[in-house]
Design a protein around this motif. Sequence first.
Motif, PDB file in Angstrom:
ATOM      1  N   GLY A  90     102.641  37.224  70.620  1.00  0.00           N
ATOM      2  CA  GLY A  90     102.796  35.913  69.711  1.00  0.00           C
ATOM      3  C   GLY A  90     103.850  36.276  68.594  1.00  0.00           C
ATOM      4  O   GLY A  90     104.397  35.133  68.492  1.00  0.00           O
ATOM      5  N   GLN A  91     103.860  37.316  67.898  1.00  0.00           N
ATOM      6  CA  GLN A  91     104.724  37.382  66.888  1.00  0.00           C
ATOM      7  C   GLN A  91     106.070  37.431  67.433  1.00  0.00           C
ATOM      8  O   GLN A  91     107.191  36.963  66.847  1.00  0.00           O
ATOM      9  N   ALA A  93     107.173  35.848  70.118  1.00  0.00           N
ATOM     10  CA  ALA A  93     107.681  34.632  70.370  1.00  0.00           C
ATOM     11  C   ALA A  93     108.108  33.523  69.290  1.00  0.00           C
ATOM     12  O   ALA A  93     108.918  32.922  69.216  1.00  0.00           O
ATOM     13  N   ALA A  94     107.137  33.884  68.207  1.00  0.00           N
ATOM     14  CA  ALA A  94     107.806  33.209  66.841  1.00  0.00           C
ATOM     15  C   ALA A  94     109.010  33.683  66.508  1.00  0.00           C
ATOM     16  O   ALA A  94     109.655  33.019  65.858  1.00  0.00           O
TER      17      ALA A  94
END
Length: 177
Positions: A90-91, A93-94
């Motif tokens: 998730g990090q 992707a961000a």
Amino acid sequence: MTIYAILFYLIAAVMILSTAMAVTRSNMVHAVLYLVISFFGSAVLFFLLGAPLLGALEVIIYAGAIMVLFLFIVMMLKVEVTDDGGVPIGQLAAAGVICGIYFLACVLLMKFSGPSAKEPMQALLVQPKHFGNHLFRQHWLAIEMISLLLLVALVGVLHLGLSRGRRREETKGGDGG
């Protein structure tokens, strides 16, 4: 392609790689050391571009003082290294989305900027004495505020490190010691 261009791209590649390594390391000490490599690379780029004062300031302030402060903070906090496989997806992707937005903004800025933006910048030489006078006469308040902020951060880290140490000692003492 000149030797300066080859050095520029080589150092820029090292900087990008070391910065990526700094961002993706779970061990904070390793991340800080990779960041030091990146700061040294930017200092070398300043020297290559004919700005030795900025290169020296980069080494003294960023690679020297601030990174030593970061190392001190990391060691005081005693962040435990977790070997859980790296950065969560998730990090990543961000970070990828933010990098994409930044890259798109740079491309759009280059594409739609005026004709004066395509001309090379004029070289400007300033003596360190004049730079220092300008910096400490015009921006003294900002410099004092930043130094005060760094001092508060250092005191906060000392407080956090000491309170963690006390909690560990209390935990060890409560286990039958």
